[in-house]
Design a protein around this motif. Sequence first.
Motif, PDB file in Angstrom:
ATOM      1  N   LEU A 156      34.251  48.698  33.626  1.00 14.33           N
ATOM      2  CA  LEU A 156      34.694  48.878  35.008  1.00 14.33           C
ATOM      3  C   LEU A 156      34.551  47.583  35.798  1.00 14.33           C
ATOM      4  O   LEU A 156      35.419  47.225  36.595  1.00 14.33           O
ATOM      5  CB  LEU A 156      33.889  49.998  35.671  1.00 14.33           C
ATOM      6  N   LEU A 157      33.450  46.878  35.581  1.00 11.52           N
ATOM      7  CA  LEU A 157      33.190  45.640  36.316  1.00 11.52           C
ATOM      8  C   LEU A 157      34.234  44.578  35.979  1.00 11.52           C
ATOM      9  O   LEU A 157      34.693  43.841  36.861  1.00 11.52           O
ATOM     10  CB  LEU A 157      31.791  45.126  35.976  1.00 11.52           C
ATOM     11  N   GLU A 158      34.615  44.508  34.713  1.00 11.21           N
ATOM     12  CA  GLU A 158      35.554  43.475  34.266  1.00 11.21           C
ATOM     13  C   GLU A 158      37.012  43.928  34.311  1.00 11.21           C
ATOM     14  O   GLU A 158      37.921  43.131  34.065  1.00 11.21           O
ATOM     15  CB  GLU A 158      35.179  43.046  32.842  1.00 11.21           C
ATOM     16  N   GLY A 159      37.240  45.222  34.614  1.00  9.03           N
ATOM     17  CA  GLY A 159      38.594  45.716  34.810  1.00  9.03           C
ATOM     18  C   GLY A 159      39.336  46.151  33.568  1.00  9.03           C
ATOM     19  O   GLY A 159      40.490  46.574  33.658  1.00  9.03           O
ATOM     20  N   TRP A 160      38.695  46.099  32.369  1.00  6.74           N
ATOM     21  CA  TRP A 160      39.416  46.543  31.171  1.00  6.74           C
ATOM     22  C   TRP A 160      39.242  48.038  30.907  1.00  6.74           C
ATOM     23  O   TRP A 160      39.902  48.594  30.034  1.00  6.74           O
ATOM     24  CB  TRP A 160      39.027  45.722  29.941  1.00  6.74           C
ATOM     25  N   LEU A 161      38.375  48.697  31.679  1.00  4.15           N
ATOM     26  CA  LEU A 161      38.310  50.165  31.718  1.00  4.15           C
ATOM     27  C   LEU A 161      38.882  50.615  33.058  1.00  4.15           C
ATOM     28  O   LEU A 161      38.371  50.221  34.114  1.00  4.15           O
ATOM     29  CB  LEU A 161      36.870  50.657  31.605  1.00  4.15           C
ATOM     30  N   GLY A 162      39.922  51.421  33.025  1.00  2.28           N
ATOM     31  CA  GLY A 162      40.456  51.927  34.285  1.00  2.28           C
ATOM     32  C   GLY A 162      39.654  53.097  34.810  1.00  2.28           C
ATOM     33  O   GLY A 162      39.563  53.321  36.024  1.00  2.28           O
ATOM     34  N   PHE A 163      39.041  53.820  33.874  1.00  2.00           N
ATOM     35  CA  PHE A 163      38.360  55.080  34.204  1.00  2.00           C
ATOM     36  C   PHE A 163      37.244  55.294  33.191  1.00  2.00           C
ATOM     37  O   PHE A 163      37.395  54.976  32.007  1.00  2.00           O
ATOM     38  CB  PHE A 163      39.384  56.213  34.125  1.00  2.00           C
ATOM     39  N   GLY A 164      36.111  55.812  33.650  1.00  2.00           N
ATOM     40  CA  GLY A 164      35.042  56.224  32.757  1.00  2.00           C
ATOM     41  C   GLY A 164      34.545  57.583  33.200  1.00  2.00           C
ATOM     42  O   GLY A 164      34.277  57.790  34.389  1.00  2.00           O
ATOM     43  N   GLY A 165      34.444  58.536  32.242  1.00  2.00           N
ATOM     44  CA  GLY A 165      34.045  59.880  32.628  1.00  2.00           C
ATOM     45  C   GLY A 165      33.133  60.539  31.610  1.00  2.00           C
ATOM     46  O   GLY A 165      33.237  60.292  30.407  1.00  2.00           O
TER      47      GLY A 165
END
Length: 524
Positions: free
Chosen positions: A360-369
């Motif tokens: 999330l911090l680096e922007g390569w994950l759009g979503f984490g759940g």
Amino acid sequence: MDLPKLLTLYYEERPDPEDPLLRVAFGTSGHRGTSLKGTFTEAHVLAIAQAIADLRASFGATGPLFLAKDTHALSQPAWATALSVFAANGIEVLVEPEEGYTPTPLVSLAILEHNAHHSAKADGVLLTPSHNPPEDGGFKYNPPTGGPADTRVTKAIEARANALLKEGLKGVKRLPLKEAKGRAKAFDYAGLYVARIKEAVDLEAIRASGLRIGVDPLGGASLRVWERLAEAYRLNLEVVNPILDPTFRFMPPDHDGKIRMDCSSPYAMAGLLALKDRYDLAIGNDPDADRHGIVTPRGLMNPNHYLAAALHHLFTTRAWPGAKVGKTAVTSALLDRVAAALGREVYETPVGFKYFVAGLLEGWLGFGGEESAGASFLRLDGRPFSTDKDGILLGLLAAEMAAKEGKAPDEVYEALAQGLGRPYYARKDLPISPEAKAKLARLSPEDVGEKELAGEPIRAVLTRAPGNGEPLGGLKVVTENAWFAARPSGTEDVAKVYAESFRGEEHLEAVLQAALALVAKVLA
């Protein structure tokens, strides 16, 4: 709950540092316990706070520390204890004006916003046991990444804190509370959050829709945030329960008769469910607002179902080129199917939101759940918003979904289930010995000799997560239309067994029984 006894024991109990049950121990979300059992006391907080003061520079934090608390009874004295230690160590501490309450995601956002503009990086401490019962206390640490600390950080804090306990707290620096408060600086957490939230969710679409929204903070720290959001963006939003009471006596009992502010539980959410017909959408949060509960006129959504709907909406309304979908190993495989339909890669991790923080911090994950109703996602332009679970953000996303798609989130889920397969999901806790817990955590794929699971060929036996290769702390068995996972609890002598099938309730039961039998066999 005997509130005077709880608070008295916080100050009076002296944990035995030789007793493993009374030492500092960080689980997936910090150190938790209660003064009634001597597992969360002033001594614990003094030791953890001093450990952080000693080590934070090694974690990259040399700037201010954001200090927050929720509405649990032990959070206030623990906040005061921590403040007295941080101030004595010369740390600039930023606190809520008038000693107010602060949700977890607001601390994450504050850390990220500060660190985007300053070379001396900030970190944060939250005094909260999340959705736990009223008598519990909790201590969470978020390093400069803004999200939950990883294992390297928590193990270092544990070791230093337990050494301080063993030394009788001789290495702890502390100021009188009045002096410590005098050194702290007020910070408007809610003001920052309210100003930035429009960069992650379409608040104008929600306002223009006139959507009738009900919110129940469940006696938690999100109360003032929701009130300010409604005012700032002129939302048709009503807070249905503005009560703040550290005993949480207004809460209906959970499934086991205990008071627990779990917004994914229909028992805990009974008050909001009784009002569901008054609103187009209703939202619940736990006391530190890192979890969400979504209620439509048809009832409380299953967390896995909402995550699938949220995932589909996000990746069809945001660009986020190349961004992956983050999910834990025990979250519904429907998310895998939604991601595949959208052409997105899945990043599957062990249980714990800390595994999504870097992405999330680096922007390569759009979503984490996570299946336990915790999630976060990027801003509209692909920058991180909060790298911790954000129940307020996910609640507003449900409103955006209803406003822009013209369908409630459960209707979005229903369309996905009809098109991609309907998941049936179950979880069971299996009592086991401490020795069996340790054995479960050490299992290898070779320990599973079976070739089939409930009539389907086994495709994979996993003891490490496919996304990051980290140990699952148990195992996961996968077939074409089903899977099960078993892992030891971090706090109880139980094995948590999860199962899911896309072939119906009967097949799910067969998967679950096969899973329980297999776990019993390998642990025999």
